[in-house]
Design a protein around this motif. Structure first.
Motif, PDB file in Angstrom:
ATOM      1  N   ALA A   1      18.094 -23.790  -5.578  1.00 57.18           N
ATOM      2  CA  ALA A   1      18.688 -25.098  -5.687  1.00 57.18           C
ATOM      3  C   ALA A   1      19.515 -25.330  -6.991  1.00 57.18           C
ATOM      4  O   ALA A   1      20.476 -25.808  -7.074  1.00 57.18           O
ATOM      5  N   ALA A   2      19.030 -24.606  -8.237  1.00 56.01           N
ATOM      6  CA  ALA A   2      19.607 -24.492  -9.503  1.00 56.01           C
ATOM      7  C   ALA A   2      21.101 -23.776  -9.292  1.00 56.01           C
ATOM      8  O   ALA A   2      22.238 -24.097 -10.102  1.00 56.01           O
ATOM      9  N   GLU A   3      20.971 -22.462  -8.412  1.00 51.36           N
ATOM     10  CA  GLU A   3      22.394 -21.762  -8.323  1.00 51.36           C
ATOM     11  C   GLU A   3      22.654 -21.447  -7.070  1.00 51.36           C
ATOM     12  O   GLU A   3      22.480 -20.393  -6.437  1.00 51.36           O
ATOM     13  N   PRO A   4      23.146 -22.593  -6.090  1.00 48.05           N
ATOM     14  CA  PRO A   4      23.359 -22.274  -4.950  1.00 48.05           C
ATOM     15  C   PRO A   4      24.289 -21.207  -4.539  1.00 48.05           C
ATOM     16  O   PRO A   4      24.265 -20.847  -3.343  1.00 48.05           O
TER      17      PRO A   4
ATOM     18  N   ALA B   1      17.168 -19.038   4.674  1.00 49.78           N
ATOM     19  CA  ALA B   1      17.690 -18.742   3.292  1.00 49.78           C
ATOM     20  C   ALA B   1      18.603 -17.232   3.632  1.00 49.78           C
ATOM     21  O   ALA B   1      19.734 -17.272   2.482  1.00 49.78           O
ATOM     22  N   LEU B   2      18.339 -16.423   4.418  1.00 51.97           N
ATOM     23  CA  LEU B   2      19.300 -15.519   4.729  1.00 51.97           C
ATOM     24  C   LEU B   2      20.701 -15.576   5.336  1.00 51.97           C
ATOM     25  O   LEU B   2      21.548 -15.149   4.967  1.00 51.97           O
ATOM     26  N   VAL B   3      20.596 -16.903   6.050  1.00 54.17           N
ATOM     27  CA  VAL B   3      22.029 -17.327   6.531  1.00 54.17           C
ATOM     28  C   VAL B   3      22.596 -17.797   5.294  1.00 54.17           C
ATOM     29  O   VAL B   3      23.855 -17.690   5.406  1.00 54.17           O
ATOM     30  N   ARG B   4      21.999 -18.619   4.333  1.00 57.79           N
ATOM     31  CA  ARG B   4      22.814 -19.164   3.117  1.00 57.79           C
ATOM     32  C   ARG B   4      23.328 -17.889   2.500  1.00 57.79           C
ATOM     33  O   ARG B   4      24.701 -17.799   1.980  1.00 57.79           O
ATOM     34  N   ALA B   5      22.447 -16.670   2.392  1.00 59.55           N
ATOM     35  CA  ALA B   5      23.059 -15.401   1.521  1.00 59.55           C
ATOM     36  C   ALA B   5      24.331 -14.898   2.467  1.00 59.55           C
ATOM     37  O   ALA B   5      25.313 -14.230   1.913  1.00 59.55           O
ATOM     38  N   LYS B   6      24.115 -14.830   3.540  1.00 65.54           N
ATOM     39  CA  LYS B   6      25.360 -14.440   4.434  1.00 65.54           C
ATOM     40  C   LYS B   6      26.565 -15.160   4.233  1.00 65.54           C
ATOM     41  O   LYS B   6      27.571 -14.443   4.275  1.00 65.54           O
ATOM     42  N   VAL B   7      26.332 -16.448   4.329  1.00 64.22           N
ATOM     43  CA  VAL B   7      27.706 -17.269   4.026  1.00 64.22           C
ATOM     44  C   VAL B   7      28.393 -16.765   2.591  1.00 64.22           C
ATOM     45  O   VAL B   7      29.626 -16.583   2.604  1.00 64.22           O
TER      46      VAL B   7
ATOM     47  N   ALA C   1       9.002 -21.092  -7.242  1.00 63.47           N
ATOM     48  CA  ALA C   1      10.242 -20.474  -8.235  1.00 63.47           C
ATOM     49  C   ALA C   1      11.427 -20.329  -7.684  1.00 63.47           C
ATOM     50  O   ALA C   1      12.625 -20.599  -8.231  1.00 63.47           O
ATOM     51  N   PHE C   2      11.421 -19.557  -6.594  1.00 63.48           N
ATOM     52  CA  PHE C   2      12.850 -19.177  -5.927  1.00 63.48           C
ATOM     53  C   PHE C   2      13.368 -20.260  -5.176  1.00 63.48           C
ATOM     54  O   PHE C   2      14.742 -20.115  -5.174  1.00 63.48           O
ATOM     55  N   THR C   3      12.581 -21.097  -4.997  1.00 65.86           N
ATOM     56  CA  THR C   3      13.162 -22.453  -4.229  1.00 65.86           C
ATOM     57  C   THR C   3      14.154 -23.253  -5.253  1.00 65.86           C
ATOM     58  O   THR C   3      15.197 -23.540  -4.985  1.00 65.86           O
ATOM     59  N   GLN C   4      13.423 -23.309  -6.469  1.00 66.81           N
ATOM     60  CA  GLN C   4      14.141 -23.961  -7.794  1.00 66.81           C
ATOM     61  C   GLN C   4      15.447 -23.180  -8.049  1.00 66.81           C
ATOM     62  O   GLN C   4      16.248 -23.915  -8.375  1.00 66.81           O
ATOM     63  N   ALA C   5      15.181 -21.853  -8.284  1.00 67.45           N
ATOM     64  CA  ALA C   5      16.415 -21.136  -8.465  1.00 67.45           C
ATOM     65  C   ALA C   5      17.527 -21.098  -7.534  1.00 67.45           C
ATOM     66  O   ALA C   5      18.500 -21.028  -7.821  1.00 67.45           O
TER      67      ALA C   5
ATOM     68  N   ALA D   1      19.390 -15.251  -5.508  1.00 67.19           N
ATOM     69  CA  ALA D   1      18.434 -16.324  -5.472  1.00 67.19           C
ATOM     70  C   ALA D   1      17.994 -16.530  -4.116  1.00 67.19           C
ATOM     71  O   ALA D   1      16.878 -16.542  -3.781  1.00 67.19           O
ATOM     72  N   TRP D   2      19.067 -16.733  -2.906  1.00 69.27           N
ATOM     73  CA  TRP D   2      18.832 -16.951  -1.861  1.00 69.27           C
ATOM     74  C   TRP D   2      18.030 -15.568  -1.086  1.00 69.27           C
ATOM     75  O   TRP D   2      17.000 -15.799  -0.446  1.00 69.27           O
ATOM     76  N   ARG D   3      18.285 -14.350  -1.522  1.00 71.34           N
ATOM     77  CA  ARG D   3      17.707 -13.152  -0.837  1.00 71.34           C
ATOM     78  C   ARG D   3      16.187 -13.278  -1.398  1.00 71.34           C
ATOM     79  O   ARG D   3      15.109 -12.889  -0.601  1.00 71.34           O
ATOM     80  N   ASN D   4      15.999 -13.462  -2.567  1.00 71.29           N
ATOM     81  CA  ASN D   4      14.682 -13.528  -3.341  1.00 71.29           C
ATOM     82  C   ASN D   4      13.747 -14.539  -2.688  1.00 71.29           C
ATOM     83  O   ASN D   4      12.679 -14.398  -2.451  1.00 71.29           O
ATOM     84  N   LEU D   5      14.301 -15.791  -2.353  1.00 79.22           N
ATOM     85  CA  LEU D   5      13.522 -16.802  -1.692  1.00 79.22           C
ATOM     86  C   LEU D   5      13.393 -16.340  -0.166  1.00 79.22           C
ATOM     87  O   LEU D   5      12.225 -16.372   0.287  1.00 79.22           O
ATOM     88  N   ALA D   6      14.193 -15.534   0.361  1.00 83.51           N
ATOM     89  CA  ALA D   6      14.016 -14.964   1.810  1.00 83.51           C
ATOM     90  C   ALA D   6      12.709 -13.979   1.467  1.00 83.51           C
ATOM     91  O   ALA D   6      11.739 -14.032   2.456  1.00 83.51           O
ATOM     92  N   ARG D   7      12.737 -13.277   0.721  1.00 87.05           N
ATOM     93  CA  ARG D   7      11.681 -12.321   0.441  1.00 87.05           C
ATOM     94  C   ARG D   7      10.155 -12.832   0.209  1.00 87.05           C
ATOM     95  O   ARG D   7       9.190 -12.694   0.676  1.00 87.05           O
ATOM     96  N   ALA D   8      10.341 -14.013  -0.616  1.00 88.60           N
ATOM     97  CA  ALA D   8       9.048 -14.856  -0.848  1.00 88.60           C
ATOM     98  C   ALA D   8       8.455 -15.495   0.265  1.00 88.60           C
ATOM     99  O   ALA D   8       7.298 -15.478   0.897  1.00 88.60           O
TER     100      ALA D   8
END
Length: 202
Positions: free
Chosen positions: A7-10, A35-41, A1-5, A15-22
């Motif tokens: 992707a839908a809201e890059p 995922a955290l690298v994407r969040a850090k950007v 679900a977080f992968t989809q989120a 979304a990226w931090r939740n994906l990292a947590r999952a």
């Protein structure tokens, strides 16, 4: 679900931090780090991103990088005992014992009921030959363990804080209300029909 989120809201930091947590919960630290690298950007200076990054790097045995991540998290939130404790553990793993002791003491200052920090300080005092310090911290540790049990000292429990909780998606602002047409009309003559009344010096 977080992968989809994500992707839908890059551009969604949450979304990226939740994906990292999952991915962390799924035992996938390497992809969690991606995922955290994407969040850090999206937001280079964010406590949650730095703290989660530190946890992941510890699991990947990348201790020096974990130290830097936890240092960044503590710099951004100096009053969170959990962050201080994890930084202390990272310092200890890196062989920087003086720095570790400093952070264990800060942990206890911020949270006197932090049993694991009391235990660590008891060991430090014992190794230094400080019998009084050992007794003080060890008695407090034993009291807290009796009070809270050993489950609070599990690694995943010691990592847990507000920054490990999933984040809600940001609420979009409500649609703007349609504007009201406003028209100004000069009603001076209707309001003041007498020309004398319209004079400023009256």
């Amino acid at each position: 679900a977080f992968t989809q989120a994500s992707a839908a809201e890059p551009k969604s930091l949450e979304a990226w931090r939740n994906l990292a947590r999952a991915r962390m919960l799924a035992g996938q630290p390497a992809t969690a780090l991606d995922a955290l690298v994407r969040a850090k950007v999206l937001s280079p200076e964010a406590v949650a991103t730095s703290y989660l990054e530190g946890i992941v790097l510890v699991r990947l045995n990348r201790t020096p990088e974990a130290v830097a991540a936890f240092e960044a998290a503590v710099r951004l939130d100096a009053n969170a005992a959990t962050l201080r404790y994890q930084l202390a553990n990272a310092y200890q793993a890196a062989g920087r014992n003086d720095k570790a002791v400093e952070q264990y003491r800060e942990t206890v200052r911020l949270d006197p009921q932090h049993a694991s920090a009391q235990y660590k300080l008891a060991n430090v005092a014992r190794q230094a030959g400080d019998q009084a310090g050992f007794q003080r911290h060890n008695l407090e540790f034993l009291r807290l363990r009796k009070l809270f049990g050993d489950e609070t000292r599990l690694p995943e429990m010691l990592e847990r804080c507000v920054y490990t909780l999933p984040e809600a998606a940001p609420t979009p602002p409500p649609p703007a209300e349609p504007g009201i047409d406003v028209r100004f009309v000069d009603a001076t003559q209707e309001v003041f029909p007498d020309a004398g009344q319209r004079r400023a010096d009256v």
